[in-house]
Design a protein around this motif. Sequence first.
Motif, PDB file in Angstrom:
ATOM      1  N   SER A  37       0.833  -1.210   0.000  1.00  0.00           N
ATOM      2  CA  SER A  37       0.000   0.000   0.000  1.00  0.00           C
ATOM      3  C   SER A  37       0.866   1.258   0.000  1.00  0.00           C
ATOM      4  O   SER A  37       0.533   2.247  -0.646  1.00  0.00           O
ATOM      5  N   ILE A  44      -0.752   8.034   1.830  1.00  0.00           N
ATOM      6  CA  ILE A  44      -2.198   8.284   1.870  1.00  0.00           C
ATOM      7  C   ILE A  44      -2.947   7.224   2.669  1.00  0.00           C
ATOM      8  O   ILE A  44      -3.748   7.571   3.547  1.00  0.00           O
ATOM      9  N   PRO A  45      -2.731   5.906   2.446  1.00  0.00           N
ATOM     10  CA  PRO A  45      -3.459   4.913   3.250  1.00  0.00           C
ATOM     11  C   PRO A  45      -3.134   5.012   4.747  1.00  0.00           C
ATOM     12  O   PRO A  45      -4.025   4.868   5.584  1.00  0.00           O
ATOM     13  N   SER A  47      -2.224   7.743   6.416  1.00  0.00           N
ATOM     14  CA  SER A  47      -2.867   8.926   6.997  1.00  0.00           C
ATOM     15  C   SER A  47      -4.377   8.722   7.128  1.00  0.00           C
ATOM     16  O   SER A  47      -4.983   9.161   8.104  1.00  0.00           O
ATOM     17  N   MET A  48      -4.986   8.029   6.162  1.00  0.00           N
ATOM     18  CA  MET A  48      -6.423   7.753   6.257  1.00  0.00           C
ATOM     19  C   MET A  48      -6.730   6.832   7.434  1.00  0.00           C
ATOM     20  O   MET A  48      -7.713   7.030   8.148  1.00  0.00           O
ATOM     21  N   ARG A  49      -5.882   5.846   7.653  1.00  0.00           N
ATOM     22  CA  ARG A  49      -6.077   4.933   8.778  1.00  0.00           C
ATOM     23  C   ARG A  49      -5.946   5.683  10.106  1.00  0.00           C
ATOM     24  O   ARG A  49      -6.731   5.469  11.031  1.00  0.00           O
ATOM     25  N   TYR A  51      -6.573   8.861  10.607  1.00  0.00           N
ATOM     26  CA  TYR A  51      -7.756   9.708  10.722  1.00  0.00           C
ATOM     27  C   TYR A  51      -8.967   8.904  11.192  1.00  0.00           C
ATOM     28  O   TYR A  51      -9.699   9.327  12.086  1.00  0.00           O
ATOM     29  N   MET A  52      -9.157   7.716  10.593  1.00  0.00           N
ATOM     30  CA  MET A  52     -10.292   6.876  10.972  1.00  0.00           C
ATOM     31  C   MET A  52     -10.176   6.409  12.423  1.00  0.00           C
ATOM     32  O   MET A  52     -11.171   6.396  13.152  1.00  0.00           O
ATOM     33  N   ASP A  53      -8.995   6.028  12.845  1.00  0.00           N
ATOM     34  CA  ASP A  53      -8.807   5.611  14.243  1.00  0.00           C
ATOM     35  C   ASP A  53      -9.117   6.748  15.208  1.00  0.00           C
ATOM     36  O   ASP A  53      -9.730   6.540  16.255  1.00  0.00           O
ATOM     37  N   LYS A  54      -8.705   7.953  14.841  1.00  0.00           N
ATOM     38  CA  LYS A  54      -8.970   9.113  15.690  1.00  0.00           C
ATOM     39  C   LYS A  54     -10.472   9.375  15.788  1.00  0.00           C
ATOM     40  O   LYS A  54     -11.002   9.647  16.873  1.00  0.00           O
ATOM     41  N   GLN A  55     -11.184   9.258  14.657  1.00  0.00           N
ATOM     42  CA  GLN A  55     -12.622   9.478  14.660  1.00  0.00           C
ATOM     43  C   GLN A  55     -13.349   8.413  15.484  1.00  0.00           C
ATOM     44  O   GLN A  55     -14.277   8.722  16.223  1.00  0.00           O
TER      45      GLN A  55
END
Length: 64
Positions: A37, A44-45, A47-49, A51-55
């Motif tokens: 990845s 990018i993957p 940073s997205m992961r 962000y999702m964990d933080k949310q």
Amino acid sequence: MSFREWIQFLLQRMIWYMETPRSERKELKQMRKEPWSVKWFGMIPFSMRMYMDKQRSRLRRENE
């Protein structure tokens, strides 16, 4: 790089390869290998992961 230096370099690599156990060479290769990845999409993957964990953690705190 002269021919003599090139031959010397090749001999050093060959000697290192012959002296190093196979398991150690395999371990070094695994350490250098990056995930597919990251290789294809950069950070990018990752940073997205993050962000999702933080949310998810924020939503869990709000529901408690």
